[in-house]
Write an enzyme that holds these catalytic residues in place. Structure first.
Site, mmCIF file in Angstrom:
data_model
loop_
_atom_site.group_PDB
_atom_site.id
_atom_site.type_symbol
_atom_site.label_atom_id
_atom_site.label_comp_id
_atom_site.label_asym_id
_atom_site.label_seq_id
_atom_site.Cartn_x
_atom_site.Cartn_y
_atom_site.Cartn_z
ATOM 1 N N GLY A 62 0.753 -6.651 2.338
ATOM 2 C CA GLY A 62 -0.415 -6.841 1.648
ATOM 3 C C GLY A 62 -0.487 -7.771 0.332
ATOM 4 N N CYS A 63 -1.566 -8.595 0.027
ATOM 5 C CA CYS A 63 -1.487 -9.792 -1.034
ATOM 6 C C CYS A 63 -0.932 -9.020 -2.287
ATOM 7 C CB CYS A 63 -2.644 -10.499 -0.960
ATOM 8 S SG CYS A 63 -4.176 -9.524 -1.078
ATOM 9 N N TYR A 64 -1.601 -7.904 -2.633
ATOM 10 C CA TYR A 64 -1.511 -7.361 -3.927
ATOM 11 C C TYR A 64 0.004 -6.792 -3.925
ATOM 12 C CZ TYR A 64 -6.443 -7.404 -5.462
ATOM 13 O OH TYR A 64 -7.586 -7.786 -6.072
ATOM 14 N N ALA A 65 0.356 -5.928 -2.784
ATOM 15 C CA ALA A 65 1.705 -5.577 -2.517
ATOM 16 C C ALA A 65 2.802 -6.838 -2.716
ATOM 17 C CB ALA A 65 1.740 -4.610 -1.278
ATOM 18 N N SER A 66 2.546 -7.924 -2.246
ATOM 19 C CA SER A 66 3.430 -8.777 -2.427
ATOM 20 C C SER A 66 3.665 -9.277 -3.882
ATOM 21 C CB SER A 66 3.236 -10.092 -1.542
ATOM 22 O OG SER A 66 2.969 -10.070 -0.307
#
Length: 320
Positions: free
Chosen positions: A117-121
């Site tokens: 996920g973008c936030y997780a990245s």
């Protein structure tokens, strides 16, 4: 021979960006399903099994269904899933190769690859090295703040922000996921190895793409206390040789007048990491495009690694 690629969900934001990145490539043959049959399971089955690489740019349930459409005797199709569905599932490679050689090797050899996920990245680029370097323990009380452009929220949100009837609240930053049940929390905890889920404060704002994710650290709570300069040097060593991640020189924020615009990496597929602060409190911040390294750029990078190509092929990076 060209690599046959099918994008299941090619009309979504991530699928469209993947298509854009393939526009200049002559080593890819895109398989196009007719628009009226794009949701038909049997037609999708044909395209998935005819492909060398299938990208899933779908809601979770549709991604799970797509995987079930791979024929039992199909040993050639590689699935690269951009949804949340398989990021913590056994047997799936997690598509953030910069976290270590074991992550990269699983992508290189895997048939099932989950795009983070973008936030997780951003979270993992900030937090994972701190744990790996022994600077914080796995029970550190992690709280992360994030600001993203509205494109990360999908078609409906884009329509709201860009529509004629735009309401006044859409002109201001909006904090959400107030129940602390954001869908990226599961992978944040699992991949980082934290003992408890982090506090996560996401904010969406009135610009199209780009994000910043910031991890604040109290130095007296660190497992091994360090100065901001020492933390920055540790990040530089951790990400050494990684073309997609640029650990900025200590003090480089002054070139931006000590302001971090969250959209400065919009349209690119690489990442800036800044370490700032003082001897009591440190900030680790990653800045990137939520549609680039946070989605489609990461998906294509994984495909390139899986195919044995230079990982930056067809992507937009800057040498620094």
């Amino acid at each position: 021979m060209k690599v046959k690629v099918y994008i299941d969900g090619s009309e979504g934001t991530t699928g469209l960006r993947i298509n854009e990145r393939f526009a200049s490539r002559d080593d890819i043959e895109l398989l196009h399903i007719s628009s009226e049959l794009r949701k038909d399971p049997e037609e999708r089955r044909k395209f998935i099994n005819a492909s060398d690489i299938t990208f899933l740019c779908l809601p979770d349930a549709a991604s799970v269904e797509a995987v079930s459409l791979v024929n039992p005797d199909n040993d050639h199709t590689v699935i690269i899933d951009a949804s949340t569905a398989h990021r913590t599932e056994p047997g799936w490679a997690y598509g953030l190769p910069e976290l270590g050689e074991d992550f990269r090797e699983k992508i290189r050899t895997g048939k099932r690859i989950a795009v983070p996920g973008c936030y997780a990245s951003g979270f993992l680029m900030d937090v994972y090295p701190m744990i790996a370097m022994g600077l914080i323990a796995d029970d550190y009380p992690v709280c992360v703040n994030a600001l993203s452009g509205y494109s990360g929220a999908g078609k409906k949100a884009i329509a709201l922000y860009e529509g004629e009837g735009k309401t006044p609240d859409l002109f201001a930053p909006r904090m959400y996921a107030l129940s602390q049940k954001h869908k990226h929390l599961k992978e944040m905890k699992a991949v980082s190895g934290l003992k408890r889920s982090p506090l996560f404060v996401p904010v969406v704002d009135d610009y199209y793409s780009g994000m910043i994710v910031t991890f604040p650290v109290y130095t007296d709570l660190m497992k091994k206390k360090a100065t901001p300069e020492e933390v920055r040097d540790g990040f530089c060593k951790f990400f050494e040789g990684e073309d997609f991640i640029h650990v900025m020189p200590y003090g480089a924020e002054e070139e931006l007048s000590s302001f971090f615009p969250a959209n400065i990496m919009s349209g690119r597929d690489d990442v800036l990491i800044y370490v700032t602060g003082n001897e009591e409190r440190i900030l680790v911040s990653s800045i990137f495009d939520n549609l680039g390294k946070g989605a489609s750029g990461a998906a294509i990078q994984c495909m390139n690694i899986r195919l044995g190509l230079p990982q930056e092929t067809g992507l937009k990076l800057e040498k620094m």
